[in-house]
Every structure is written in structure tokens, then in C-alpha cells.
Scaffold this motif. Structure first.
Motif, PDB file in Angstrom:
ATOM      1  N   TYR A 127       0.705  -1.438  -0.040  1.00 62.97           N
ATOM      2  CA  TYR A 127       0.000  -0.006  -0.051  1.00 62.97           C
ATOM      3  C   TYR A 127       0.935   1.222  -0.082  1.00 62.97           C
ATOM      4  CZ  TYR A 127      -4.761   2.046   0.909  1.00 62.97           C
ATOM      5  OH  TYR A 127      -5.734   2.837   0.820  1.00 62.97           O
ATOM      6  N   TRP A 128       2.026   1.227   0.816  1.00 57.70           N
ATOM      7  CA  TRP A 128       2.782   2.470   0.939  1.00 57.70           C
ATOM      8  C   TRP A 128       3.249   2.823  -0.308  1.00 57.70           C
ATOM      9  CZ3 TRP A 128       3.374  -2.252   2.967  1.00 57.70           C
ATOM     10  CH2 TRP A 128       4.420  -2.937   2.670  1.00 57.70           C
ATOM     11  N   HIS A 129       4.099   2.122  -1.000  1.00 61.32           N
ATOM     12  CA  HIS A 129       4.677   2.793  -2.406  1.00 61.32           C
ATOM     13  C   HIS A 129       3.730   2.874  -3.284  1.00 61.32           C
ATOM     14  CE1 HIS A 129       8.583   2.868  -0.726  1.00 61.32           C
ATOM     15  NE2 HIS A 129       8.877   1.534  -0.784  1.00 61.32           N
ATOM     16  N   ASP A 139      -0.255   4.218   6.593  1.00 60.70           N
ATOM     17  CA  ASP A 139      -0.612   4.263   5.046  1.00 60.70           C
ATOM     18  C   ASP A 139      -2.022   4.403   4.911  1.00 60.70           C
ATOM     19  OD1 ASP A 139       2.150   3.361   4.629  1.00 60.70           O
ATOM     20  OD2 ASP A 139       1.792   1.471   4.523  1.00 60.70           O
ATOM     21  N   ILE A 140      -2.909   3.949   5.302  1.00 64.60           N
ATOM     22  CA  ILE A 140      -4.217   3.696   5.215  1.00 64.60           C
ATOM     23  C   ILE A 140      -5.023   5.039   5.893  1.00 64.60           C
ATOM     24  CG2 ILE A 140      -4.165   1.147   4.921  1.00 64.60           C
ATOM     25  CD1 ILE A 140      -5.452   0.865   7.668  1.00 64.60           C
ATOM     26  N   ALA A 141      -4.622   5.369   6.783  1.00 64.34           N
ATOM     27  CA  ALA A 141      -5.432   6.261   7.684  1.00 64.34           C
ATOM     28  C   ALA A 141      -4.397   7.380   8.226  1.00 64.34           C
ATOM     29  CB  ALA A 141      -5.959   5.813   8.953  1.00 64.34           C
ATOM     30  N   PRO A 142      -4.869   8.814   8.121  1.00 70.06           N
ATOM     31  CA  PRO A 142      -4.065  10.224   8.875  1.00 70.06           C
ATOM     32  C   PRO A 142      -4.136   9.926  10.131  1.00 70.06           C
ATOM     33  CG  PRO A 142      -6.459  10.679   8.056  1.00 70.06           C
ATOM     34  CD  PRO A 142      -6.179   9.262   7.417  1.00 70.06           C
ATOM     35  N   PHE A 191      -6.340   8.937  15.548  1.00 72.96           N
ATOM     36  CA  PHE A 191      -5.535   7.981  14.573  1.00 72.96           C
ATOM     37  C   PHE A 191      -6.258   6.707  14.710  1.00 72.96           C
ATOM     38  CE2 PHE A 191      -1.505   5.640  13.894  1.00 72.96           C
ATOM     39  CZ  PHE A 191      -1.511   5.239  12.335  1.00 72.96           C
ATOM     40  N   PHE A 192      -6.824   6.114  15.724  1.00 73.32           N
ATOM     41  CA  PHE A 192      -7.229   4.987  15.784  1.00 73.32           C
ATOM     42  C   PHE A 192      -8.736   4.935  15.453  1.00 73.32           C
ATOM     43  CE2 PHE A 192      -4.470   3.068  19.613  1.00 73.32           C
ATOM     44  CZ  PHE A 192      -3.573   3.011  18.763  1.00 73.32           C
ATOM     45  N   ALA A 193      -9.339   6.001  15.483  1.00 72.89           N
ATOM     46  CA  ALA A 193     -10.574   6.068  14.951  1.00 72.89           C
ATOM     47  C   ALA A 193     -10.755   6.248  13.534  1.00 72.89           C
ATOM     48  CB  ALA A 193     -11.301   7.496  15.556  1.00 72.89           C
ATOM     49  N   ASN A 194      -9.730   6.804  12.813  1.00 75.98           N
ATOM     50  CA  ASN A 194      -9.560   7.055  11.527  1.00 75.98           C
ATOM     51  C   ASN A 194      -9.169   5.611  10.929  1.00 75.98           C
ATOM     52  OD1 ASN A 194      -9.968   9.672  11.339  1.00 75.98           O
ATOM     53  ND2 ASN A 194      -7.745  10.137  11.528  1.00 75.98           N
ATOM     54  N   ILE A 195      -8.349   4.682  11.570  1.00 75.54           N
ATOM     55  CA  ILE A 195      -7.894   3.294  11.244  1.00 75.54           C
ATOM     56  C   ILE A 195      -9.548   2.714  11.109  1.00 75.54           C
ATOM     57  CG2 ILE A 195      -6.945   1.181  12.124  1.00 75.54           C
ATOM     58  CD1 ILE A 195      -4.643   2.995  12.832  1.00 75.54           C
ATOM     59  N   ASP A 196     -10.117   2.517  12.137  1.00 78.28           N
ATOM     60  CA  ASP A 196     -11.237   1.977  12.380  1.00 78.28           C
ATOM     61  C   ASP A 196     -12.299   2.259  11.179  1.00 78.28           C
ATOM     62  OD1 ASP A 196     -10.605   0.694  14.528  1.00 78.28           O
ATOM     63  OD2 ASP A 196     -11.726   2.342  15.895  1.00 78.28           O
ATOM     64  N   GLU A 197     -12.522   3.572  10.956  1.00 75.69           N
ATOM     65  CA  GLU A 197     -13.295   3.964   9.485  1.00 75.69           C
ATOM     66  C   GLU A 197     -12.705   3.282   8.330  1.00 75.69           C
ATOM     67  OE1 GLU A 197     -14.818   7.965   7.189  1.00 75.69           O
ATOM     68  OE2 GLU A 197     -14.141   8.034   9.309  1.00 75.69           O
ATOM     69  N   ILE A 198     -11.391   3.492   8.073  1.00 75.51           N
ATOM     70  CA  ILE A 198     -10.743   2.918   6.652  1.00 75.51           C
ATOM     71  C   ILE A 198     -10.835   1.506   6.644  1.00 75.51           C
ATOM     72  CG2 ILE A 198      -8.742   3.006   5.589  1.00 75.51           C
ATOM     73  CD1 ILE A 198     -10.384   5.903   5.486  1.00 75.51           C
TER      74      ILE A 198
END
Length: 435
Positions: free
Chosen positions: A47-49, A102-105, A113-120
Motif C-alpha cells: 500500500y505504501w509505495h 498508509d491507510i489512515a491519517p 488516529f485509531f478512530a480513522n483506522i477503524d473507519e478505513i
């Protein structure tokens, strides 16, 4: 929105095709040594590159044209998921890998950060359920944020250690949520700048403590996952504790982590350590610890991680031979930890580059299979070590000799016959398998 409208589906067209959007050598269902190419190769996209690299370098601004950029970081993150799964489906790749950032700001706090990870990851899971695409591995980025300037598990600051532990816990929760098959630790900052102010013993003990916490937590949540350590000698740290495969295995054995941890070997990291890719794979295999690989290549003229898409057929063949000798790579895979060159800035270059990498490893697989069928390396080694098959050699490997008996033997044996390796001819014969 369709992010790659110029490509409907990348199909196998054979070596005579001149299409940039077709496989010339990778035929997913072609059977090689009793298994399909797809089963042997277990390709994954990083995902990163692929989704976050912008084409910048230390001397230049971003060049990549990317159509998924949104008005906010979270809108961009959601768009990236859509584009990523479109890319995976069009390539026919069944696995992917990611770091948490990579997946979440990261937002303004760890909680955000953890809430953004959960959504994505909710969105990612929807895509996985719909497509059947699977998570090969995920990991926590514990090197980019300024709090990790002195390391994560190896940090001198206990509050930073706690932050790292929280990210690992979240990463394992996400791994279970998405049905991940492996979880990777890459210690980008787990090393030192200078020994003048470093307690190396404490730092390595603390790294092992974090790993043991991860093992205990995975068992607590009933998610037995294969843990992987990824060796790298330097960059960004001056000296990283997981320098190469042998050093990392010494760490695993010192702290009793065998049975839980194997190695994720990257080609470019082998180059930085002064080794060949096949050397690092062979060392891992000798320890029964070859878990997964990151497929890329470095430039021996440059002393940093260039992460080029693999095109070197010689290296790919020897890598695939090690994987075949290992009995396969599952539950690991072949992850393209590779980035397009700065001059390859178009959206379609993301597809073209992965096609090239997949074709390279498909050719490597077929060449390695032929080497294995012909017993090319087996015969070379059998001839070279023939002296251990009988006489004094057989007695040595059977542990029937000691220094006294061997001294007596050597004193009576005044003529030692040596055999040439004819190594130039061997390399020429190996070349014949590559074309």
C-alpha cells in the motif's frame, strides 16, 4: 469513479505480446511442479509505495500524478481504498500489505488516529468481502512520527515505548478484523546513532519485551498469526539491530522467540547489508525461518534503499529456487515493496510496473523449476562434497572421529587430491536456464 480507465483487466497474452498491459510470462493457472503459478507466487501489493509515494526525492519535489487526492486527508484515504482495490482486481493480485499510517491519517491524537483506522478498515473489509482479496500482512509504522526519533521499542523514553505498544495492539486488532495471515515488525528506528550514550543491552531487551507482549496478546484475542521480522542494516538508523538474517536469527534465538517469529527478507535490504538476495534467503531457510519476501531490487552503485521493481532475472531465479527448496512461501508471499521511478509518474505506470515485476518472478519460477527438475544444483553439490560420502569423510559426518584420530589419519595421508570447481562453466550453464 474509475481510477485506471485505460486498463480493463490485465490478462496473459504470452511472450510475443507487445502490450504494456498484458502478462507476457505470468499465467496464473499454469501448473509448475504440481502447483499453479498463483499458488507458488502469492503476489501482494504494498500500500505504501503504491498509494502514498509521491515521486519526491531529497533533491526534488513530487512528480506523481494521482487522481485520488481529496479535499481532506480522510477523503483522500477513502479514495485510495477505492483505487487500490481497483488496481488489485485489474492485476489479479489476491494479497496486499500495509502500515497503519498508509491507510489512515494520524490526526491530532492517538485516539483520533485509531478512530480513522477503524473507519478505513471498515471500508477495506467491505472491499475484501466483495472481492475475496486477502491481507498478507500489516504492520505499525513506528519510525516516521517524530516521537520515534530515538526508536520505538528501543527508545530511551518509556512513554514512547507505551505509544509503540498501543500501535502494535491496534495493529493486531486490525489483523484479526481483516483475517491477516502474518504480522510484520520492521525496526526502522530500532538501532543507534552512537554507542556513546546507548545501553544496547537494555534496548534489545526492551525490543524482545514488546515482541513477547505481541505474542501474548495474539493468544489472548485467539488470533494465532505468523510474526515476521524484517532485517535491514541501516537507513534510517546508522546501525539497526536486525542487521541481516543471521543477526536477526541470533536475536530470535537469544530471546526464545523461535516458533513464533520467522523472517521477511527484502532484496534491497540484502544489498545494503552487503549480501545477495539468495544469501539472505538461504540463511533464513537454513534456520527454518524463511517466512515471506519483499520483492524489489536495489542499485549496487547507490548506498540507499532505491526499492526498484524487480527486473533482474538472475536474482529472481535464484530467489525462486530458494523458495522452492523451502517447500513454498505460504503463509507468506511475494510482496512488491517497490516504487515506480520518479520519471514514471503516470497513473498507468503503477499497473505497468507491477506487471513487469510479476512477469520477472514468473520467469524466475519457471527457470528455477527447470533447475530443480534437472538436479542442476543438487548434482553440483553432490560432486563437490563427494569426499564426505565414504571413507574418512563419512566417518567425520557420522561423528565417529576426534582430533586425535584425524591427526593420525592426516599424518599418514601425504597426498591430498584437489578438484577444480570449473565455476566459470557452472555460471555459463546457469545462464542457459535463464533464456
Amino acid at each position: 469513479m474509475e481510477y485506471f480507465p485505460n486498463v480493463k483487466k490485465v490478462n496473459y497474452e504470452g511472450p510475443k505480446s507487445d502490450s504494456m498491459f498484458a502478462f507476457h510470462h505470468y499465467n496464473a493457472d499454469e501448473v509448475v511442479l504440481g502447483k499453479s503459478m498463483k499458488e507458488h507466487l502469492r503476489f501482494a501489493v504494498a500500500y505504501w509505495h503504491t498509494m502514498t509515494q509521491d515521486g519526491s526525492d531529497p533533491f526534488g519535489n513530487p512528480t506523481n500524478i494521482r487522481t485520488w487526492m481529496g479535499a481532506t486527508p480522510m477523503e483522500t484515504a477513502r479514495n485510495r481504498v477505492e483505487a487500490f482495490f481497483e488496481l488489485l482486481e485489474k492485476l489479479g493480485v489476491e494479497y496486499f500489505c500495509f502500515h497503519d499510517v498508509d491507510i489512515a491519517p494520524e490526526g491530532n491524537s492517538l485516539e483520533e488516529f485509531f478512530a480513522n483506522i477503524d473507519e478505513i478498515t471498515d471500508l477495506i473489509k467491505e472491499k475484501m468481502d466483495k472481492t475475496g482479496i486477502k491481507l498478507l500482512w500489516n504492520t505499525a509504522n513506528m519510525f516516521s512520527n517524530p516521537v520515534f526519533v530515538n526508536g520505538a521499542a528501543s527508545t530511551n523514553n518509556a512513554d514512547v515505548f507505551a505509544r509503540a505498544a498501543a500501535q502494535v495492539k491496534k495493529g493486531l486488532d486490525v489483523n484479526k478484523k481483516l483475517g491477516g495471515e502474518n504480522y510484520v515488525f520492521w525496526g526502522g528506528r530500532e538501532g543507534y546513532e552512537t554507542l556513546l550514550n546507548t545501553d544496547m543491552g537494555l534496548e534489545q531487551d526492551n525490543i524482545a519485551r514488546l515482541f513477547k507482549m505481541a505474542i501474548a496478546y495474539s493468544e489472548k484475542i485467539n488470533h494465532k498469526v505468523q510474526f515476521l521480522l524484517e532485517p535491514k542494516p541501516k537507513e534510517p538508523s546508522k546501525h539497526q539491530y536486525d542487521f541481516d538474517a543471521a543477526t536477526t536469527m541470533a536475536f530470535i534465538q537469544k530471546y526464545g522467540l523461535e516458533g513464533h517469529f520467522k523472517l521477511n527478507i527484502e532484496a534491497n535490504h540484502a544489498t545494503l547489508a552487503g549480501h545477495t538476495f539468495e544469501h539472505e534467503l538461504n540463511v533464513s531457510r537454513c534456520y527454518n525461518a524463511l517466512g515471506s519476501i519483499d520483492a524489489n531490487q536495489g542499485d549496487v552503485l547507490l548506498g540507499w534503499d532505491t526499492d526498484e521493481f524487480p527486473t533482474n532475472l538472475f536474482d529472481a531465479t535464484l530467489a525462486m529456487y530458494e523458495i522452492l527448496e523451502n517447500g513454498g512461501i505460504a503463509p507468506g508471499g511475494i510482496n512488491f515493496d517497490s516504487k515506480v521511478r520518479r520519471s514514471s509518474f503516470a497513473m498507468d505506470d503503477l499497473i505497468i510496473a507491477h506487471v513487469v515485476g510479476m512477469d520477472t518472478f514468473a520467469r524466475g519460477l519457471k527457470a528455477a523449476a527447470k533447475l530443480k527438475e534437472d538436479g542442476f544444483f543438487d548434482n553440483l553439490r553432490a560432486d563437490r562434497y563427494a569426499s564426505y560420502q565414504s571413507g574418512i569423510g563419512a566417518s567425520i559426518v557420522a561423528d565417529k572421529e576426534d582430533l586425535e584420530s584425524l591427526s593420525d589419519y592426516a599424518l599418514k595421508n601425504n597426498e591430498i587430491k584437489m578438484e577444480s570447481s570449473h565455476i566459470e562453466y557452472v555460471k555459463a550453464r546457469l545462464n542457459d536456464y535463464l533464456v
